[in-house]
Design a protein around this motif. Sequence first.
Motif, short mmCIF file in Angstrom:
data_model
loop_
_atom_site.label_atom_id
_atom_site.label_comp_id
_atom_site.label_asym_id
_atom_site.label_seq_id
_atom_site.Cartn_x
_atom_site.Cartn_y
_atom_site.Cartn_z
N PRO A 40 -3.64 16.82 2.24
CA PRO A 40 -2.20 16.65 1.98
C PRO A 40 -1.78 15.23 1.56
CG PRO A 40 -2.52 18.05 3.88
CD PRO A 40 -3.89 17.56 3.48
N TYR A 41 -2.16 14.20 2.30
CA TYR A 41 -1.70 12.86 1.93
C TYR A 41 -2.34 12.42 0.61
CZ TYR A 41 -0.45 7.92 2.24
OH TYR A 41 0.05 6.67 1.97
N ASP A 42 -3.58 12.82 0.39
CA ASP A 42 -4.23 12.53 -0.90
C ASP A 42 -3.45 13.15 -2.05
OD1 ASP A 42 -6.24 11.07 0.23
OD2 ASP A 42 -7.76 12.65 0.13
N ALA A 43 -2.93 14.36 -1.82
CA ALA A 43 -2.18 15.05 -2.87
C ALA A 43 -0.90 14.28 -3.21
CB ALA A 43 -1.85 16.47 -2.44
N LEU A 44 -0.33 13.59 -2.21
CA LEU A 44 0.84 12.76 -2.51
C LEU A 44 0.44 11.51 -3.28
CD1 LEU A 44 2.85 13.01 0.87
CD2 LEU A 44 3.22 14.28 -1.26
N MET A 45 -0.60 10.82 -2.83
CA MET A 45 -1.07 9.61 -3.55
C MET A 45 -1.44 9.93 -4.99
SD MET A 45 -3.29 6.93 -1.31
CE MET A 45 -4.70 7.99 -0.98
N GLU A 46 -1.99 11.13 -5.19
CA GLU A 46 -2.44 11.55 -6.52
C GLU A 46 -1.33 11.43 -7.58
OE1 GLU A 46 -5.36 12.31 -7.65
OE2 GLU A 46 -4.96 13.41 -9.52
N GLN A 47 -0.06 11.59 -7.14
CA GLN A 47 1.05 11.46 -8.10
C GLN A 47 1.17 10.05 -8.64
OE1 GLN A 47 4.87 13.42 -6.47
NE2 GLN A 47 3.66 12.86 -4.69
N PHE A 48 0.81 9.07 -7.80
CA PHE A 48 1.05 7.68 -8.17
C PHE A 48 -0.20 7.00 -8.71
CE2 PHE A 48 3.86 8.81 -4.56
CZ PHE A 48 5.04 8.88 -5.29
N ASP A 49 -1.35 7.31 -8.09
CA ASP A 49 -2.62 6.71 -8.50
C ASP A 49 -3.69 7.78 -8.56
OD1 ASP A 49 -1.78 3.98 -8.68
OD2 ASP A 49 -1.62 4.02 -6.50
N PRO A 50 -3.81 8.44 -9.69
CA PRO A 50 -4.77 9.55 -9.78
C PRO A 50 -6.17 9.11 -9.38
CG PRO A 50 -3.33 9.53 -11.68
CD PRO A 50 -3.04 8.27 -10.91
N GLY A 51 -6.76 9.88 -8.49
CA GLY A 51 -8.13 9.58 -8.06
C GLY A 51 -8.21 8.82 -6.76
N ASN A 52 -7.13 8.21 -6.33
CA ASN A 52 -7.17 7.48 -5.05
C ASN A 52 -7.16 8.46 -3.88
OD1 ASN A 52 -7.29 5.01 -6.22
ND2 ASN A 52 -5.34 4.23 -5.41
N ARG A 53 -8.09 8.25 -2.94
CA ARG A 53 -8.22 9.11 -1.78
C ARG A 53 -8.26 8.27 -0.51
NH1 ARG A 53 -6.96 11.87 -5.34
NH2 ARG A 53 -8.30 13.13 -6.66
N VAL A 54 -7.71 8.81 0.56
CA VAL A 54 -7.72 8.09 1.84
C VAL A 54 -9.15 7.71 2.22
CG1 VAL A 54 -7.33 8.33 4.32
CG2 VAL A 54 -5.57 9.08 2.70
N ALA A 55 -10.09 8.62 1.96
CA ALA A 55 -11.48 8.36 2.34
C ALA A 55 -12.00 7.07 1.71
CB ALA A 55 -12.36 9.54 1.93
N ASP A 56 -11.49 6.70 0.53
CA ASP A 56 -11.92 5.46 -0.12
C ASP A 56 -10.99 4.29 0.19
OD1 ASP A 56 -13.93 6.96 -1.52
OD2 ASP A 56 -12.35 7.64 -2.90
N VAL A 57 -9.69 4.59 0.20
CA VAL A 57 -8.69 3.53 0.33
C VAL A 57 -8.61 3.01 1.77
CG1 VAL A 57 -6.20 3.09 0.22
CG2 VAL A 57 -7.33 4.33 -1.65
N ALA A 58 -8.67 3.93 2.74
CA ALA A 58 -8.47 3.52 4.13
C ALA A 58 -9.49 2.49 4.60
CB ALA A 58 -8.46 4.75 5.05
N PRO A 59 -10.78 2.66 4.33
CA PRO A 59 -11.73 1.63 4.78
C PRO A 59 -11.48 0.27 4.13
CG PRO A 59 -12.88 3.65 4.08
CD PRO A 59 -11.45 3.82 3.70
N VAL A 60 -11.08 0.31 2.87
CA VAL A 60 -10.79 -0.94 2.16
C VAL A 60 -9.62 -1.66 2.83
CG1 VAL A 60 -9.83 -1.82 -0.01
CG2 VAL A 60 -11.73 -0.18 -0.06
N LEU A 61 -8.55 -0.91 3.10
CA LEU A 61 -7.37 -1.54 3.70
C LEU A 61 -7.64 -1.91 5.16
CD1 LEU A 61 -4.43 0.53 2.13
CD2 LEU A 61 -5.30 -1.72 1.46
N GLU A 62 -8.48 -1.14 5.82
CA GLU A 62 -8.86 -1.45 7.20
C GLU A 62 -9.58 -2.80 7.25
OE1 GLU A 62 -7.94 0.46 9.74
OE2 GLU A 62 -8.84 -0.96 11.17
N LYS A 63 -10.49 -3.00 6.33
CA LYS A 63 -11.24 -4.26 6.28
C LYS A 63 -10.29 -5.43 6.01
CE LYS A 63 -15.46 -6.30 4.68
NZ LYS A 63 -16.68 -6.18 3.89
#
Lengths: 497, 497
Positions: free
Chosen positions: B149-172
Amino acid sequence: MSYADLETLGKKLESIEHAIAILSADEATNMPVGGGEKRAESVSFLYGLRHETATAPEIGDWIAKAESEDLSDDQKLAVREFKRVYTNATCLPADFVVRKSQAEIRSEQLWRDLRAKNDWANFAPALEGVVALAREEAQMRAEVLGLKPYDALMEQFDPGNRVADVAPVLEKLKSFLVDFVPEALDAQEQRYARRPAKSVEGPFPIEKQRELGLSMMQALGFDFTHGRLDVSHHPFCGGVPTDVRMTTRYKTEEFLTALMGVLHETGHALYEQGLPKDLSHMAVGQARGMAMHESQSLFVEQQLAHAPQFWQWAMPIVSQHLGENALKGWEIEDVVAEVNKVERGYIRVDADEVTYPLHIIARFELEQALIGGDLEVVDLPEAWDAKMTQYLGLSTIDNPKDGPMQDVHWPAGAFGYFPSYTLGAMLAAQQWQAIEKARPNVLDEIAKGDFSGVNQWRSDNIWSQGSRYSTPDLIKRATGSTLDPDIFIAHLKKRYG
Amino acid sequence: MSYADLETLGKKLESIEHAIAILSADEATNMPVGGGEKRAESVSFLYGLRHETATAPEIGDWIAKAESEDLSDDQKLAVREFKRVYTNATCLPADFVVRKSQAEIRSEQLWRDLRAKNDWANFAPALEGVVALAREEAQMRAEVLGLKPYDALMEQFDPGNRVADVAPVLEKLKSFLVDFVPEALDAQEQRYARRPAKSVEGPFPIEKQRELGLSMMQALGFDFTHGRLDVSHHPFCGGVPTDVRMTTRYKTEEFLTALMGVLHETGHALYEQGLPKDLSHMAVGQARGMAMHESQSLFVEQQLAHAPQFWQWAMPIVSQHLGENALKGWEIEDVVAEVNKVERGYIRVDADEVTYPLHIIARFELEQALIGGDLEVVDLPEAWDAKMTQYLGLSTIDNPKDGPMQDVHWPAGAFGYFPSYTLGAMLAAQQWQAIEKARPNVLDEIAKGDFSGVNQWRSDNIWSQGSRYSTPDLIKRATGSTLDPDIFIAHLKKRYG
């Protein structure tokens, strides 16, 4: 209810026209040069959408049904005007419209190129094509509308205007002017002998000129919450009634041309801002045609701003914005002499109040002959020259650029439009006379910069009426008589005799 | 051919979007206040027309057919992107879209009123409604797109961005920043102890500031035949690629805020002007999402205009336009210290490069919890306060106006958008690192005001690519690696450590 359908459709058209109007104003005032191609695509798409929306077949049914509905008097007038616009918009076959608009675009482009080169010979064939199409168009419009061909063309610009009424009026004006122009020039020479023409010494900074224009607009009643003033190469008054986009063009060496231009466009703007707001989505809520619109601009420019009383109020305002030296040594008479200068010339758009109608009458006569088949394009230069020589004593035979090639109207396929300019000047004079009768102290009001009286009269009698009535009916309701050439003639005699 | 149908449709959409973009820019820069109601009607009509045009059922057939046509590689990418946009635009039922947009408009209006009054209690129920709809929306989008669900919302703004990739980056990044902010503040204090902060003495006339901005835009590569700079209350970069409308806002008492704003928007503008012109009517020819767009503005603002080498070139230009006294007594180090000032604060939009990501990460975490149902609106103030206290040492519990009520995004229903800002900052740093590798002398070029090298790299690798690739693919193709938090972290350490 079909009337409700017409209102819904009207709102849609209003939205499309809003977009076209603002995009066009932006194009002339703000758009960087590289934006033109995509802008043209967008505006052309919107024009197509407007045409498609305004000419859909079901609209005819809605109008027919609305005519039999239980409507208020105002709604009945709205349906009548909706029908008039719809009939005018749908009376040409779609393939003819395409053919015509392509020919006109090509002819106008060719004209831009060849006018600069003073090349009539290569332009004439294109104009012949446009005239042939205009004849065809006039015939088709005439059949649908039950009018004579040239009347059917005029009907697009000034509903209700007919040659049978207009021609005698312009004929009378012509007879008067052919003799009066030399008299007015003599009288002017004598005035100059007593009081030589003054000149101004610039530079006049553009920002100061702009502030002067804004303050005059404000005083004349322009509503700055519903409009603005910008700069463009060709001054215009565009936008929409809730957001009027007016423009002017400044020169730093003198300020009167720009100021008079601002005053002229302010007249157009006041009409738009004064239209009935609750009808802005209906044809009946629009301004009543070109002649009436021009009467509003010329009312401000010629009736108000050429009068000494106007300058009694305006001269201190000029000094306030441009400094005491701007009109140093000038008296009211000098300003009036300057703005009322009469001069024979080749070019219509440069002409003054006295000679301008003769430029128009020549075109009115020539285009009737062109549409009626009594004149061919090949004979136009001679015919033009003959009229200019007869009316203004100027020959254009060796100079088509300043002869029949000078205006964009014919190259762009606009026939039946020219009379509107002079009819507008006459309508303005007739409105002024009616106001003077209703408000005997109106000149004192103007000398004080109080335009509320003239505005109230024009709001009541012209602006708020929208397109409820035809052009002749509207002026009759407003002033008590149909268009009367004697009023304009008396005005010219008084001012220039 | 169905590909041709898609191109024809694309041209129509381009024309409608052109009109919306220019009308919106005009509204913010030129429109008189009374024009608003009719403007809103017109723009809303055009939005409706765009939606109707972009979601027509036959488009699905065209896409399906085009997928089996014999197309070039670029055309295949164009069809893929057309399909992605079409799927995103059609995956919600029409009645849900209406319900959602009505709720969001009401909620946003309420927010404008109640934020000013610091009234969370009365606003919370409206936000609850918006969150409920956002959850429903996310679920529906997720099903159609085969995403979480949240990925589907991000997809509108940044196609291809997924929590699985973005979250670890922002966590670091978060782990780093929570410790680094105090360090950076200490380091800053020590620098100020050695070299106290300078101040400027105005007034700086707006016209001069404008000329300074224009000359910087020009040097940075802004094409004035395809764009302009105006003034608006909220600065933006709008318009269309052939006619980019950039704005800023001036204060006379200081000039750095407006100038940095101009530089930021210039980054957006260069992206738009650099998009592939022959694909301007296709989705694949548009800019690649919000994060990539923000990376272009932040590239200019943070990577270029926060660097000492930039000011080596820019300081004389400031003096040239604003006078020698504008930065009297300032050295490059003083300007750099000024533009790189770090400060803990409550408000995201006022935050600096170092603290900004913590504002974003808090929102990213909170909105995931809201969409996932792990957090309810009623608990938001406490949750917000906990994160702000933990990340920035600031409590907002008594001041919802500067807490969860500070941004328009959630009240307007935009969930999944916030991460774009910080991802943009990281993408900018990563692009800068790639450019430095490709052009070892790039800082010398910038010190001379030569931006052709950085522009060429960005044109080749970002601008001219349009939307051919997803956000992660585009940055990988451009820099050789997926989004790498260590690059941004190293950048912050170097500049603020």
